[in-house]
Scaffold this motif. Structure first.
Motif, PDB file in Angstrom:
ATOM      1  N   LYS A  22       0.583 -21.466   6.365  1.00 25.86           N
ATOM      2  CA  LYS A  22       1.410 -20.416   5.764  1.00 25.86           C
ATOM      3  C   LYS A  22       0.700 -19.089   5.953  1.00 25.86           C
ATOM      4  N   TYR A  24       0.900 -14.830   5.637  1.00 26.59           N
ATOM      5  CA  TYR A  24       1.603 -13.701   5.043  1.00 26.59           C
ATOM      6  C   TYR A  24       1.340 -12.480   5.892  1.00 26.59           C
ATOM      7  N   SER A  58      -1.600 -23.001  -5.141  1.00 31.19           N
ATOM      8  CA  SER A  58      -0.194 -22.811  -5.516  1.00 31.19           C
ATOM      9  C   SER A  58       0.689 -22.792  -4.278  1.00 31.19           C
ATOM     10  N   THR A  59       0.182 -22.146  -3.219  1.00 35.93           N
ATOM     11  CA  THR A  59       0.956 -22.080  -1.973  1.00 35.93           C
ATOM     12  C   THR A  59       1.260 -23.486  -1.466  1.00 35.93           C
ATOM     13  N   HIS A  62       3.850 -25.206  -3.710  1.00 36.22           N
ATOM     14  CA  HIS A  62       5.201 -24.688  -3.484  1.00 36.22           C
ATOM     15  C   HIS A  62       5.806 -25.224  -2.199  1.00 36.22           C
ATOM     16  N   LEU A  67       9.836 -25.257  -2.240  1.00 36.57           N
ATOM     17  CA  LEU A  67      10.253 -24.000  -2.845  1.00 36.57           C
ATOM     18  C   LEU A  67      10.058 -22.864  -1.847  1.00 36.57           C
ATOM     19  N   ASP A  68       9.311 -23.152  -0.801  1.00 34.29           N
ATOM     20  CA  ASP A  68       8.971 -22.125   0.176  1.00 34.29           C
ATOM     21  C   ASP A  68       8.950 -22.801   1.544  1.00 34.29           C
ATOM     22  N   GLU A  69       9.045 -21.997   2.583  1.00 34.65           N
ATOM     23  CA  GLU A  69       9.054 -22.576   3.926  1.00 34.65           C
ATOM     24  C   GLU A  69       7.706 -22.318   4.608  1.00 34.65           C
ATOM     25  N   ASN A  91      18.613 -28.496  -2.965  1.00 37.70           N
ATOM     26  CA  ASN A  91      18.826 -28.173  -4.376  1.00 37.70           C
ATOM     27  C   ASN A  91      18.921 -29.441  -5.212  1.00 37.70           C
ATOM     28  N   ARG A  94      15.459 -31.057  -5.586  1.00 35.57           N
ATOM     29  CA  ARG A  94      14.615 -30.404  -6.587  1.00 35.57           C
ATOM     30  C   ARG A  94      15.142 -30.627  -7.988  1.00 35.57           C
ATOM     31  N   PHE A 100       9.132 -29.358 -12.676  1.00 31.97           N
ATOM     32  CA  PHE A 100       8.155 -28.289 -12.439  1.00 31.97           C
ATOM     33  C   PHE A 100       7.494 -27.797 -13.709  1.00 31.97           C
ATOM     34  N   PHE A 102       5.183 -24.570 -14.119  1.00 33.64           N
ATOM     35  CA  PHE A 102       4.591 -23.477 -13.344  1.00 33.64           C
ATOM     36  C   PHE A 102       3.377 -22.898 -14.045  1.00 33.64           C
ATOM     37  N   GLN A 104       2.935 -19.967 -15.084  1.00 33.28           N
ATOM     38  CA  GLN A 104       3.399 -19.340 -16.335  1.00 33.28           C
ATOM     39  C   GLN A 104       4.484 -20.225 -16.942  1.00 33.28           C
ATOM     40  N   PHE A 106       7.588 -19.487 -18.034  1.00 33.81           N
ATOM     41  CA  PHE A 106       8.962 -19.243 -17.602  1.00 33.81           C
ATOM     42  C   PHE A 106       9.994 -19.826 -18.555  1.00 33.81           C
TER      43      PHE A 106
ATOM     44  N   LEU B 335      13.621 -19.365 -11.476  1.00 31.49           N
ATOM     45  CA  LEU B 335      13.492 -20.662 -12.142  1.00 31.49           C
ATOM     46  C   LEU B 335      14.735 -21.518 -11.910  1.00 31.49           C
ATOM     47  N   ALA B 338      14.711 -22.695  -8.415  1.00 31.83           N
ATOM     48  CA  ALA B 338      13.714 -23.747  -8.227  1.00 31.83           C
ATOM     49  C   ALA B 338      14.246 -25.068  -8.759  1.00 31.83           C
ATOM     50  N   GLY B 340      17.130 -26.062  -8.627  1.00 31.38           N
ATOM     51  CA  GLY B 340      18.230 -26.587  -7.825  1.00 31.38           C
ATOM     52  C   GLY B 340      19.576 -25.933  -8.019  1.00 31.38           C
ATOM     53  N   ARG B 427      14.661 -15.224  -3.031  1.00 29.25           N
ATOM     54  CA  ARG B 427      13.980 -16.474  -2.712  1.00 29.25           C
ATOM     55  C   ARG B 427      13.294 -16.944  -3.988  1.00 29.25           C
ATOM     56  N   PRO B 428      13.422 -18.231  -4.308  1.00 24.92           N
ATOM     57  CA  PRO B 428      12.920 -18.695  -5.608  1.00 24.92           C
ATOM     58  C   PRO B 428      11.443 -18.378  -5.803  1.00 24.92           C
ATOM     59  N   ILE B 429      10.658 -18.584  -4.766  1.00 26.31           N
ATOM     60  CA  ILE B 429       9.224 -18.465  -4.972  1.00 26.31           C
ATOM     61  C   ILE B 429       8.807 -17.023  -5.185  1.00 26.31           C
ATOM     62  N   ARG B 433       6.957 -15.384  -8.498  1.00 26.15           N
ATOM     63  CA  ARG B 433       5.686 -14.656  -8.438  1.00 26.15           C
ATOM     64  C   ARG B 433       5.803 -13.272  -9.064  1.00 26.15           C
TER      65      ARG B 433
END
Ligand SMILES: Nc1ncnc2c1ncn2[C@@H]1O[C@H](COP(=O)(O)OP(=O)(O)OP(=O)(O)O)[C@@H](O)[C@H]1O
Ligand SMILES: [Mg+2]
Lengths: 246, 435
Positions: A22, A24, A58-59, A62, A67-69, A91, A94, A100, A102, A104, A106, B335, B338, B340, B427-429, B433
């Motif tokens: 990954k 950035y 975390s990367t 995820h 959650l990420d590509e 979806n 997940r 999940f 996380f 934090q 949330f 959230l 994430a 779904g 994007r969810p992620i 963040r």
């Protein structure tokens, strides 16, 4: 399906990372958060991902949770390449299979604990009655039943973390991803949360992927994967697996 | 997420930031209120005019008069010289109404024949001028009284009783309701069927009395003033007036041409064109009143434009409210994604929040407009507008009320589209963040 599956007869691993990277940023200021990470996690396993802050824990989590590509490489879920799944199927995955926790909390501060916990069930399209029943059941096992109608903002840190775990459990997931589940808690409350997670792993066979920089917590897991600067520097299970493969 | 839950969540979210929602709702309220009240005003006034016009039985009737040669008049210096052969004494036809005033040449018998011969016209009646002095009953005093010469084509706005029967040989009158008290009737129903005496003076100065039966009581109206009389009574009054003197009958300026039934608009236009070629101008009653309706439509249009401006301002309010909301709830959106929730559902959620704001604002606005409008209507009907019977200044038509709510909800939806799609695209992620 991987050709080099070490157990041709065994079911494919629940989660599998193959050559994950990954990056950035663009070429000039490119930052590699993760480089060529391969890892496979069996169903029911309890894996700790450890490493210093910024090492890419975390990367990786995820990416494993889709959650990420990834920039390169692929993630396989029960042997299926995640990229081959539709947005809808992802979806669903997940929502139904993953829970999940996380880094934090949330939580929706102004909503009740119950409403926070039912969120994944509401998204799943469950009826109101069924949602309530399931959420109360989970809250009961976490000793939070009497807080069901309290606003999330009124909870203590430990109660919040338990609410978050209840939310992760509500949908009966087969995998729980937890990012620093005890990071925000004092050691006593942290211990309670840890016990809870390990009990779930033991009794329900839920796969745990726990990101932590707490060595004690990591030690309680079946397996520790250590990251440094985006690379796996040690994987406690790897020698065993490789031993089997050879 | 199921549609019900989506709606429930959207409504709940709308009320999370009460002050912000209230302010946005307020902006929509102003738009909805203005739009409703102006639309109702336009509808109320046009409906009043339409009833009034309909009271003229405008269908299948043309009002015909000789074309006034304005250019010829302009070329002449000053007034035309009097010529005993062609000129007639200028006696304007009785009866107020916008139909009479024209200063046209009277129609001769030849003219009437020419008109009757035109294709599409089944008959022609000159509008007779009748002059009456007073009316009374056995018990009452005499009161000034005039007969509307156009009652032959008028359908009265009935309070009670029946319309005039123009084929009857008995004398019939349609009594305006403001005569009831003077003529000592207890009620409108009391008047129907009773006899009244009409007094008149002929051209020699002798007086005559005619008794007629009251067949109906009419509400006073904008265009049809005075009492109505059926053909038999009009003919009787007209012949009494000439006192048997040959040639004393004045020619009418206006004649009523009856159209053959079921002519298309194109055919009516053809008839009008034929009449015009023959030197007559013809108008339907709607034509004559067209200017009034155009003015009303214009005023309503301007008022509605103000309402639309208010709504456009409100639309930006919605965009702003929701953009802030999306910003504030970035993590929550992340959230949900994430866990779904699909992008289309996120879009629907935020759009629904916009629509909720729209529906609340428009419902309150429409409701307040109805309260204020009805109040004003009643107050004005009791006071300054008491003379205009049957006028309800604000007419709240269900279709236009629903229309206002739908329009504003649609505006809200469109305004919500930008913030909603921004939320859906997150994007969810990255959302998770977000600090
Ligand atoms: N969106 C992003 N853009 C740029 N860099 C990012 C982005 N997300 C993460 N990084 C970088 O990737 C690296 C790994 O981040 P990651 O969150 O995985 O660390 P971590 O191991 O979880 O650390 P911690 O223990 O502090 O949570 C960090 O150096 C971080 O700055
Ligand atoms: Mg982290």
């Amino acid at each position: 399906m991987a050709i080099d599956d070490p157990h041709p007869s065994a079911p494919p691993p629940a989660l599998e990372a193959v050559g994950l990277s990954k990056h950035y940023g663009s070429s000039a200021s490119r930052f590699d958060a993760l480089s060529d990470v391969s890892l496979s996690i069996r169903a029911g396993e309890c894996v700790a991902i450890v490493g210093k802050s910024g090492s890419g824990k975390s990367t990786l989590m995820h990416l494993l949770a889709v959650l990420d590509e990834p920039s390169e490489g692929e993630v396989r879920i029960h042997g299926t390449d995640a990229r081959s799944l539709s947005a809808r199927a992802l979806n669903r995955l997940r929502n139904r299979e993953f829970g999940f926790v996380f880094q934090q909390f949330f939580l929706n501060a102004q909503q009740s604990v119950l409403d926070n916990v039912t969120l994944p069930l509401t998204i799943a399209g469950l009826r109101r009655g069924a949602r309530r029943a399931r959420a109360l059941e989970v809250l009961g096992t976490l000793d939070l039943a009497e807080k069901a109608s309290a606003k999330a903002v009124t909870l203590s840190g430990g109660q919040k973390q338990r609410t978050v775990i209840a939310r992760a459990l509500a949908g009966n997931p087969s995998v729980i991803f937890a990012d620093e589940p005890t990071g925000n808690l004092d050691s006593a409350t942290g211990a309670i949360v840890e016990d809870l997670l390990f009990t779930l792993n033991r009794e329900k066979g839920i796969t745990l992927v726990i990101v932590t920089h707490d060595d004690e917590l990591a030690a309680r897991c079946d397996r520790q994967v250590v990251l440094r600067d985006g690379r796996i520097v040690s994987d406690s299970a790897a020698p065993v697996l490789e031993g089997v493969a050879r | 997420m199921k549609a019900v839950d989506l709606a429930r969540t959207a409504v709940a979210n709308t009320f999370r930031s009460k002050l912000r929602t209230t302010l946005t709702v307020l902006a929509l309220f102003v738009g909805a209120f203005t739009l409703t009240i102006t639309t109702a005003l336009g509808a109320g006034v046009s409906s009043y005019i339409t009833t009034q016009v309909n009271s003229f039985a405008a269908e299948d009737v043309l009002l015909v008069q000789a074309t006034t040669d304005l250019t010829a008049a302009a070329e002449d210096d000053g007034p035309a010289e009097w010529d005993p052969e062609t000129s007639t004494s200028s006696n304007s036809q009785a009866g107020g109404a916008p139909l009479a005033g024209a200063q046209a040449e009277p129609l001769t018998d030849d003219d009437l024949d020419t008109i009757a011969a035109i294709d599409g016209i089944s008959g022609i009646d000159p509008v007779r001028s009748v002059s009456t002095d007073w009316v009374s009953t056995d018990s009452s005093a005499k009161f000034e009284f005039s007969v509307n010469p156009q009652s032959a084509v008028t359908v009265a706005d009935l309070e009670t009783g029946a319309q005039l029967d123009h084929s009857a040989s008995d004398f019939e009158v349609m009594l305006p309701n403001d005569y009831l008290e003077a003529l000592e009737f207890d009620s409108a129903d009391d008047a129907v069927g009773s006899e009244v005496t009409i007094g008149m003076t002929d051209i020699t100065g002798a007086t005559h009395e005619v008794t007629a039966e009251v067949v109906g009581v009419s509400r006073s109206s904008l265009f049809a003033s005075g009492a109505g009389a059926n053909n038999a009574l009009v003919t009787e009054l007209a012949s009494l007036r000439t006192a048997g003197i040959e040639g004393a009958d004045e020619n009418s300026v206006i004649a009523i041409a009856y159209l053959e039934s079921e002519l298309s608009d194109a055919q009516i236009e053809q008839v009008t064109a034929d009449l015009s070629d023959a030197g007559f101008s013809a108008q339907t009653i709607e034509d004559q009143l067209g200017i009034v309706t155009t003015v009303i439509a214009g005023i309503t249009g301007v008022l509605n434009a103000f309402a639309i401006v208010a709504l456009i301002a409100a639309a930006f309010g919605i965009v702003n409210t929701l953009l802030m909301s999306v910003q504030e709830r970035t993590r929550e959106i992340g959230l949900m994604k994430a866990m779904g929730m699909g992008s289309s559902r996120i879009f629907a959620l935020f759009s629904l929040e916009a629509v909720t704001i729209g529906v609340i604002g428009s419902l309150i606005g429409v409701g307040a407009a109805m309260l204020v409008g009805s109040g004003l209507s009643t107050a004005l009907a009791a006071g300054p507008l008491a003379d205009l019977e049957g006028l309800s200044l604000f007419l709240f038509e269900p279709a236009s009320l629903i229309g206002v709510v739908l329009l504003i909800s649609a505006i809200a939806f469109v305004s919500g589209a930008l913030p909603a799609s921004r939320a859906a695209r997150q994007r969810p992620i990255e959302s998770l963040r977000y600090e």
